[in-house]
Design a protein around this motif. Structure first.
Motif, PDB file in Angstrom:
ATOM      1  N   HIS A   1      -3.294   2.835  -5.046  1.00  0.00           N
ATOM      2  CA  HIS A   1      -2.711   4.179  -5.102  1.00  0.00           C
ATOM      3  C   HIS A   1      -2.243   4.321  -3.740  1.00  0.00           C
ATOM      4  CE1 HIS A   1      -4.738   6.149  -8.748  1.00  0.00           C
ATOM      5  NE2 HIS A   1      -5.022   5.117  -8.658  1.00  0.00           N
ATOM      6  N   TYR A   2      -1.004   4.357  -3.396  1.00  0.00           N
ATOM      7  CA  TYR A   2      -0.138   4.356  -1.921  1.00  0.00           C
ATOM      8  C   TYR A   2       0.048   5.955  -1.886  1.00  0.00           C
ATOM      9  CZ  TYR A   2       2.583   2.807   1.767  1.00  0.00           C
ATOM     10  OH  TYR A   2       2.805   2.624   3.200  1.00  0.00           O
ATOM     11  N   PRO A   3      -0.289   6.569  -0.799  1.00  0.00           N
ATOM     12  CA  PRO A   3      -0.110   7.919  -0.539  1.00  0.00           C
ATOM     13  C   PRO A   3       1.035   8.278  -0.003  1.00  0.00           C
ATOM     14  CG  PRO A   3      -1.497   6.511   1.410  1.00  0.00           C
ATOM     15  CD  PRO A   3      -1.100   5.711   0.268  1.00  0.00           C
ATOM     16  N   PRO A   4       1.558   9.618  -0.063  1.00  0.00           N
ATOM     17  CA  PRO A   4       2.438   9.977   0.556  1.00  0.00           C
ATOM     18  C   PRO A   4       2.444   9.910   2.015  1.00  0.00           C
ATOM     19  CG  PRO A   4       1.249  12.092  -0.433  1.00  0.00           C
ATOM     20  CD  PRO A   4       0.637  10.487  -0.652  1.00  0.00           C
ATOM     21  N   GLY A   5       3.792  10.294   2.720  1.00  0.00           N
ATOM     22  CA  GLY A   5       3.699  10.119   4.343  1.00  0.00           C
ATOM     23  C   GLY A   5       4.740   9.361   4.931  1.00  0.00           C
ATOM     24  N   ALA A   6       4.861   9.504   6.133  1.00  0.00           N
ATOM     25  CA  ALA A   6       5.830   8.719   7.056  1.00  0.00           C
ATOM     26  C   ALA A   6       5.521   7.217   7.147  1.00  0.00           C
ATOM     27  CB  ALA A   6       6.279   9.291   7.997  1.00  0.00           C
ATOM     28  N   THR A   7       5.403   6.389   6.189  1.00  0.00           N
ATOM     29  CA  THR A   7       5.372   4.769   6.287  1.00  0.00           C
ATOM     30  C   THR A   7       6.382   4.168   5.735  1.00  0.00           C
ATOM     31  OG1 THR A   7       4.095   4.869   3.931  1.00  0.00           O
ATOM     32  CG2 THR A   7       2.791   5.560   6.031  1.00  0.00           C
ATOM     33  N   ALA A   8       6.433   2.824   5.852  1.00  0.00           N
ATOM     34  CA  ALA A   8       7.187   1.712   5.344  1.00  0.00           C
ATOM     35  C   ALA A   8       6.744   0.436   5.549  1.00  0.00           C
ATOM     36  CB  ALA A   8       8.722   1.846   6.072  1.00  0.00           C
ATOM     37  N   GLY A   9       6.801  -0.049   4.203  1.00  0.00           N
ATOM     38  CA  GLY A   9       6.179  -1.535   4.147  1.00  0.00           C
ATOM     39  C   GLY A   9       6.615  -2.219   2.902  1.00  0.00           C
ATOM     40  N   SER A  10       5.858  -3.035   2.418  1.00  0.00           N
ATOM     41  CA  SER A  10       6.068  -3.790   1.156  1.00  0.00           C
ATOM     42  C   SER A  10       4.706  -4.510   0.739  1.00  0.00           C
ATOM     43  CB  SER A  10       7.182  -5.027   1.598  1.00  0.00           C
ATOM     44  OG  SER A  10       7.493  -5.667   0.473  1.00  0.00           O
ATOM     45  N   LEU A  11       5.096  -4.732  -0.634  1.00  0.00           N
ATOM     46  CA  LEU A  11       3.955  -5.517  -1.522  1.00  0.00           C
ATOM     47  C   LEU A  11       4.693  -6.968  -1.624  1.00  0.00           C
ATOM     48  CD1 LEU A  11       2.639  -3.001  -3.708  1.00  0.00           C
ATOM     49  CD2 LEU A  11       1.072  -4.313  -2.325  1.00  0.00           C
ATOM     50  N   ILE A  12       3.845  -8.201  -1.104  1.00  0.00           N
ATOM     51  CA  ILE A  12       4.567  -9.330  -1.164  1.00  0.00           C
ATOM     52  C   ILE A  12       3.859 -10.638  -1.745  1.00  0.00           C
ATOM     53  CG2 ILE A  12       6.497  -9.018   0.720  1.00  0.00           C
ATOM     54  CD1 ILE A  12       4.501 -10.185   2.724  1.00  0.00           C
ATOM     55  N   ASP A  13       4.312 -11.512  -2.408  1.00  0.00           N
ATOM     56  CA  ASP A  13       3.542 -12.442  -2.942  1.00  0.00           C
ATOM     57  C   ASP A  13       3.293 -13.516  -1.962  1.00  0.00           C
ATOM     58  OD1 ASP A  13       5.587 -14.200  -2.788  1.00  0.00           O
ATOM     59  OD2 ASP A  13       6.062 -14.154  -5.230  1.00  0.00           O
TER      60      ASP A  13
ATOM     61  N   ALA B   1       2.849   6.572  -4.577  1.00  0.00           N
ATOM     62  CA  ALA B   1       3.154   5.933  -5.798  1.00  0.00           C
ATOM     63  C   ALA B   1       1.790   5.062  -6.098  1.00  0.00           C
ATOM     64  CB  ALA B   1       4.327   5.023  -5.638  1.00  0.00           C
ATOM     65  N   VAL B   2       1.852   4.822  -7.658  1.00  0.00           N
ATOM     66  CA  VAL B   2       0.527   4.075  -8.134  1.00  0.00           C
ATOM     67  C   VAL B   2       1.182   2.819  -8.853  1.00  0.00           C
ATOM     68  CG1 VAL B   2      -1.149   4.092  -9.748  1.00  0.00           C
ATOM     69  CG2 VAL B   2      -0.492   6.280  -8.613  1.00  0.00           C
ATOM     70  N   PHE B   3       0.833   1.676  -8.198  1.00  0.00           N
ATOM     71  CA  PHE B   3       1.354   0.360  -8.611  1.00  0.00           C
ATOM     72  C   PHE B   3       0.088  -0.292  -9.375  1.00  0.00           C
ATOM     73  CE2 PHE B   3       3.451   1.473  -4.487  1.00  0.00           C
ATOM     74  CZ  PHE B   3       4.745   1.475  -5.126  1.00  0.00           C
TER      75      PHE B   3
ATOM     76  N   LEU C   1      -5.315   5.381   1.145  1.00  0.00           N
ATOM     77  CA  LEU C   1      -5.221   4.242   0.573  1.00  0.00           C
ATOM     78  C   LEU C   1      -6.513   4.118  -0.511  1.00  0.00           C
ATOM     79  CD1 LEU C   1      -3.651   2.064   3.224  1.00  0.00           C
ATOM     80  CD2 LEU C   1      -2.414   2.252   1.101  1.00  0.00           C
ATOM     81  N   ARG C   2      -5.965   3.648  -1.839  1.00  0.00           N
ATOM     82  CA  ARG C   2      -7.174   3.283  -2.706  1.00  0.00           C
ATOM     83  C   ARG C   2      -6.757   2.351  -3.676  1.00  0.00           C
ATOM     84  NH1 ARG C   2      -9.364   6.192   0.110  1.00  0.00           N
ATOM     85  NH2 ARG C   2     -10.651   7.969   0.093  1.00  0.00           N
ATOM     86  N   VAL C   3      -7.571   1.338  -3.836  1.00  0.00           N
ATOM     87  CA  VAL C   3      -7.442   0.164  -4.757  1.00  0.00           C
ATOM     88  C   VAL C   3      -8.606   0.045  -5.658  1.00  0.00           C
ATOM     89  CG1 VAL C   3      -8.321  -1.585  -3.198  1.00  0.00           C
ATOM     90  CG2 VAL C   3      -6.690  -2.200  -5.156  1.00  0.00           C
ATOM     91  N   HIS C   4      -8.224  -0.167  -6.795  1.00  0.00           N
ATOM     92  CA  HIS C   4      -9.593  -0.453  -8.141  1.00  0.00           C
ATOM     93  C   HIS C   4      -9.015  -1.207  -9.198  1.00  0.00           C
ATOM     94  CE1 HIS C   4      -7.897   2.821 -10.539  1.00  0.00           C
ATOM     95  NE2 HIS C   4      -7.467   3.196  -9.441  1.00  0.00           N
TER      96      HIS C   4
END
Length: 496
Positions: free
Chosen positions: A135-147, A167-169, A217-220
């Motif tokens: 669970h990625y929160p709203p707000g002024a951030t920028a980044g990436s998910l990478i393998d 967003a939820v990934f 931020l949340r992950v489960h």
């Protein structure tokens, strides 16, 4: 078998090229049946056309050295990713699914190619047992998910598909099936590796607001409610030596590579390198245990590999790297670079070597061609006379007025040896338009880079250290049209 065929091909090619001028060994049998040839691999001796035992040993030694050097360069992206994970483990005690906030001079000094203007959050996820929901929160951030080969799965934050609204990934490893029930609006991201890294930066000038966003931020695992997730937001330890994200040297490089490869699938593009590594004691599915001969080969190859990576990064021969022909500023990322690292007809080998030797982590946003979106990076490694920047000398960077950056610009100095922040007693490594800098009458800003400040420009000074060379990144956050069409000019750095 593939490696043996390659060795036989290399031997046959060497003989074809060099046997036209053999040197007779003096046995009376004639040059065509017994000869010695001088090569880069040493003197090659043959008897009745067959390599002698000593020549065979020499050729295999040369082959293993060549294989190890090429494998060193091939592995730079994944060793960088594993080094980022090790940094989080050693410095914050992080486990899979923990988030680590990295900010300030001390923390960022452990990173590659990063800056202190914005705080970061990192996390690594191990998908080998099951998929995970982020669970990625709203707000002024920028980044990436990478393998684990530093290939982006998806941008996050304002440069991602959610445009900063949150967003939820659902993260899926190789061969994993999507869970039966997905959270509302969740996006499926299929990784080609079982390990995935998250990096993001907070763009809000209010650090308290950045902390609030990152804390959400949340992950489960699938099926668990976000509120029940025991997500931790960690910080680096406040005292003691920090583990760097930089690629380790010597035999430790290969140990780090073996750790990174363990449990990961062998992709088609990597099968050749898997074959090269096997005779060196490195296999995807076995512990790293090279014998004494293999260790000696790997240690020497690491020296040559690192030197070659420096040459590729700091003296690029990649076409189109110069931003403008009238200055020495270069693009940090090669024009036409593809984050997949593969293009029709081949792999972007030197392009990815140069990029990932200097930094770890990429995103679609850094390849932006849309004015006002993402970030752009220019780099300078040498002065106008092609000499390395000397930490004992003073230089001036004149930043013109009206830099084409919608958000802000920054200039950051890095140590040539570590690719991390320059180290100085003042703990000052960058200057940016977010700071209260002294300006010239025309609105330009003179940044002084040297061991001592210039009178009246103390606020514009970035200290350097004698005995250390450095290079600089000039970042434009939200680059505008004048950057893309290159009508904007950033002058060369001048020695004072």
């Amino acid at each position: 078998m593939a490696l043996n065929r390659r060795g036989a091909f290399k031997l046959a090619t060497t003989l074809a090229l060099l046997s036209s001028k053999p040197t007779a060994a003096g046995t009376g049998q004639g040059a065509g049946t017994r000869a010695a040839v001088d090569t880069q691999a040493g003197a090659l001796e043959f008897e009745l056309g067959m390599p002698t035992a000593r020549t065979v040993d020499s050729l295999y030694q040369a082959l293993d050295h060549q294989s190890a050097v090429m494998s060193y360069l091939w592995a730079i992206p994944i060793v960088g990713m594993e080094s980022a994970r090790q940094m989080l483990v050693d410095n914050a005690g992080a486990r899979s699914g923990d988030f680590v906030r990295v900010s300030g001079y001390r923390d960022v000094s452990a990173m590659l190619g990063s800056n202190v203007t914005t705080p970061y959050v990192f996390a690594f996820f191990d998908l080998s047992r099951q998929p995970l929901v982020l669970h990625y929160p709203p707000g002024a951030t920028a980044g990436s998910l990478i393998d684990w080969w530093d290939r982006p799965l998806c941008d996050v934050g304002i440069t991602g598909p959610d445009a900063g609204r949150g967003a939820v990934f659902v993260l899926l490893g190789p061969g994993q099936q999507a869970p039966g029930e997905l959270p509302a609006g969740a996006q499926l991201l299929r990784s080609r590796t079982f390990k995935v890294l998250l990096f993001c930066r907070g763009l809000d000038a209010d650090l308290a607001q950045v902390e609030t966003v990152f804390s959400a931020l949340r992950v489960h695992p699938p099926g668990q409610q976000p509120a029940a997730a025991s997500t931790r937001l960690l910080r680096f330890k406040p005292e003691g030596e920090l583990t760097s994200m930089a690629h380790p040297q010597g035999l430790a490089y290969w140990q780090r590579l073996a750790n990174a490869l363990r449990g990961e699938p062998v992709e088609d593009r990597d099968r050749f390198f898997a074959a090269l590594l096997a005779p060196l004691g490195i296999k995807f599915d076995r512990p790293f245990a090279p014998d004494a001969r293999q260790q000696a080969v790997l240690e020497k190859a690491a020296i040559v590999g690192e030197a070659t990576a420096k040459a590729i990064a700091f003296r690029k021969r990649i076409p189109g790297m110069r931003y403008r022909p009238d200055t020495h500023w270069e693009y940090l990322i090669a024009p036409g670079f593809d984050n997949a690292q593969d293009v029709p007809g081949g792999t972007l080998f030197e392009e990815r070597t140069a990029f990932f030797y200097e930094v770890t982590g990429t995103s679609a946003a850094v390849l932006t061609r849309t004015p006002g979106v993402g970030a752009a990076y220019l780099a300078a490694y040498y002065d106008a006379k092609a000499a390395p920047f000397d930490g004992a000398r003073s230089y001036r960077l004149r930043v013109p007025a009206d830099v084409p950056a919608r958000l802000f610009w920054s200039a950051t100095l890095y140590d040539t040896q570590t690719r991390g922040l320059v180290q100085n007693a003042q703990q000052i490594v960058d200057r940016s338009s977010r700071q209260d800098l002294a300006k010239n009458a025309d609105g330009s800003v003179d940044i002084v880079l040297g061991p001592t400040p210039a009178p009246g420009l103390e606020k514009n000074w970035i200290p350097t250290t004698p005995g250390h060379s450095w290079y600089v990144y000039f970042r434009l956050f939200g680059p505008l049209a004048a950057y893309f069409d290159r009508s904007w000019v950033l002058p060369d750095i001048q020695a004072l």
